[in-house]
Design a protein around this motif. Structure first.
Motif, PDB file in Angstrom:
ATOM      1  N   ILE A   1      -7.564 -11.783   0.208  1.00 50.07           N
ATOM      2  CA  ILE A   1      -6.076 -11.672   0.465  1.00 50.07           C
ATOM      3  C   ILE A   1      -5.542 -10.815  -0.928  1.00 50.07           C
ATOM      4  CG2 ILE A   1      -5.754 -13.989   1.732  1.00 50.07           C
ATOM      5  CD1 ILE A   1      -5.109 -15.533  -0.777  1.00 50.07           C
ATOM      6  N   ASP A   2      -4.461 -10.398  -0.550  1.00 45.20           N
ATOM      7  CA  ASP A   2      -3.924  -9.717  -1.842  1.00 45.20           C
ATOM      8  C   ASP A   2      -2.962 -10.753  -2.582  1.00 45.20           C
ATOM      9  OD1 ASP A   2      -1.625 -10.099  -0.530  1.00 45.20           O
ATOM     10  OD2 ASP A   2      -1.021  -7.927  -0.149  1.00 45.20           O
TER      11      ASP A   2
ATOM     12  N   LYS B   1      -1.225 -11.938   1.741  1.00 46.24           N
ATOM     13  CA  LYS B   1      -1.461 -11.145   2.899  1.00 46.24           C
ATOM     14  C   LYS B   1      -3.000 -10.790   2.949  1.00 46.24           C
ATOM     15  CE  LYS B   1      -0.698  -6.760   5.388  1.00 46.24           C
ATOM     16  NZ  LYS B   1      -0.272  -5.341   5.069  1.00 46.24           N
ATOM     17  N   LYS B   2      -3.725 -11.271   4.372  1.00 45.79           N
ATOM     18  CA  LYS B   2      -4.842 -10.991   4.582  1.00 45.79           C
ATOM     19  C   LYS B   2      -5.385  -9.631   4.611  1.00 45.79           C
ATOM     20  CE  LYS B   2      -8.376 -12.031   8.094  1.00 45.79           C
ATOM     21  NZ  LYS B   2      -8.565 -12.391   9.386  1.00 45.79           N
ATOM     22  N   LEU B   3      -6.291  -9.229   3.742  1.00 49.73           N
ATOM     23  CA  LEU B   3      -6.870  -7.994   3.809  1.00 49.73           C
ATOM     24  C   LEU B   3      -8.110  -7.667   4.651  1.00 49.73           C
ATOM     25  CD1 LEU B   3      -6.531  -6.921  -0.043  1.00 49.73           C
ATOM     26  CD2 LEU B   3      -5.010  -6.074   1.588  1.00 49.73           C
ATOM     27  N   GLY B   4      -8.879  -8.738   4.771  1.00 51.80           N
ATOM     28  CA  GLY B   4     -10.254  -8.553   5.515  1.00 51.80           C
ATOM     29  C   GLY B   4     -10.867  -9.691   5.054  1.00 51.80           C
TER      30      GLY B   4
ATOM     31  N   SER C   1     -11.808  -4.469   6.938  1.00 54.60           N
ATOM     32  CA  SER C   1     -10.481  -4.568   7.231  1.00 54.60           C
ATOM     33  C   SER C   1     -10.224  -4.004   8.709  1.00 54.60           C
ATOM     34  CB  SER C   1      -9.303  -3.992   6.264  1.00 54.60           C
ATOM     35  OG  SER C   1      -8.194  -4.369   6.866  1.00 54.60           O
TER      36      SER C   1
ATOM     37  N   LEU D   1     -12.813  -1.146   2.899  1.00 54.83           N
ATOM     38  CA  LEU D   1     -11.998  -0.984   1.648  1.00 54.83           C
ATOM     39  C   LEU D   1     -13.086  -1.395   0.642  1.00 54.83           C
ATOM     40  CD1 LEU D   1      -8.651  -2.874   2.486  1.00 54.83           C
ATOM     41  CD2 LEU D   1      -9.130  -0.359   2.807  1.00 54.83           C
TER      42      LEU D   1
ATOM     43  N   ILE E   1      -2.733  -2.444  -4.910  1.00 56.68           N
ATOM     44  CA  ILE E   1      -3.926  -1.933  -4.442  1.00 56.68           C
ATOM     45  C   ILE E   1      -3.752  -0.252  -3.873  1.00 56.68           C
ATOM     46  CG2 ILE E   1      -5.805  -2.019  -2.548  1.00 56.68           C
ATOM     47  CD1 ILE E   1      -5.024  -4.945  -2.155  1.00 56.68           C
TER      48      ILE E   1
ATOM     49  N   PHE F   1      -4.558   1.888  -1.884  1.00 58.91           N
ATOM     50  CA  PHE F   1      -5.383   1.767  -0.240  1.00 58.91           C
ATOM     51  C   PHE F   1      -6.130   3.265  -0.014  1.00 58.91           C
ATOM     52  CE2 PHE F   1      -2.650  -1.782   0.498  1.00 58.91           C
ATOM     53  CZ  PHE F   1      -3.507  -2.686   1.020  1.00 58.91           C
TER      54      PHE F   1
ATOM     55  N   TYR G   1      -9.839   3.166   0.521  1.00 57.14           N
ATOM     56  CA  TYR G   1     -10.365   3.591   1.752  1.00 57.14           C
ATOM     57  C   TYR G   1     -11.548   4.844   1.604  1.00 57.14           C
ATOM     58  CZ  TYR G   1      -6.961   1.504   4.710  1.00 57.14           C
ATOM     59  OH  TYR G   1      -6.069   0.603   5.378  1.00 57.14           O
TER      60      TYR G   1
END
Length: 127
Positions: free
Chosen positions: A47-48, A52-55, A69, A74, A94, A96, A100
């Motif tokens: 999570i961040d 919030k769930k990132l993966g 994710s 990531l 982050i 992104f 990525y």
């Protein structure tokens, strides 16, 4: 004369065997790196800072945590990740785009997707 030729053949065989079959041996530093990988960070939800769930963490590549994710991967530096109970928390903001890129680089280098195969041909019935 025969003795010289025999000695020369044994010497060449010995030196040639060393040169031809010399495998690169792992150094102690490489062994330490492999042993120091913290597997407690694997297969945990990530999570961040906001919650919030990132993966889910799937791998560690050098000092990069690989997170799956959705259908993407990531890559987040381990220095920005902290373990809290059963989850991992990414500290700070982050990037992104960079995450990525790191995840895609890892996927191309070491991730092998299973291709969908045609169903096997039906075998003849036993009865």
């Amino acid at each position: 004369m025969v003795l010289r030729i025999t000695c020369m053949l044994f010497t060449l065989e010995h030196v040639g065997g060393i040169l031809l079959f010399n495998r690169k041996k792992e150094t102690t530093e490489q062994k330490k790196i492999i042993e120091n990988i913290d597997t407690s960070m694997m297969c945990k939800f990530v999570i961040d800072g906001v919650g919030k769930k990132l993966g889910e963490s799937v791998s560690i590549d050098d000092d990069i945590l690989i997170i799956k994710s959705g259908s993407r991967f990531l890559g987040v530096p381990l220095k920005h990740v902290e373990s809290v109970e059963k989850t991992l928390v990414v500290k700070g903001l982050i990037d992104f785009t960079k995450a990525y890129e790191l995840g895609e680089k890892w996927r191309k280098e070491s991730y092998r997707e299973m291709n969908k195969h045609d169903p096997p041909a039906e075998k003849s019935k036993r009865f």
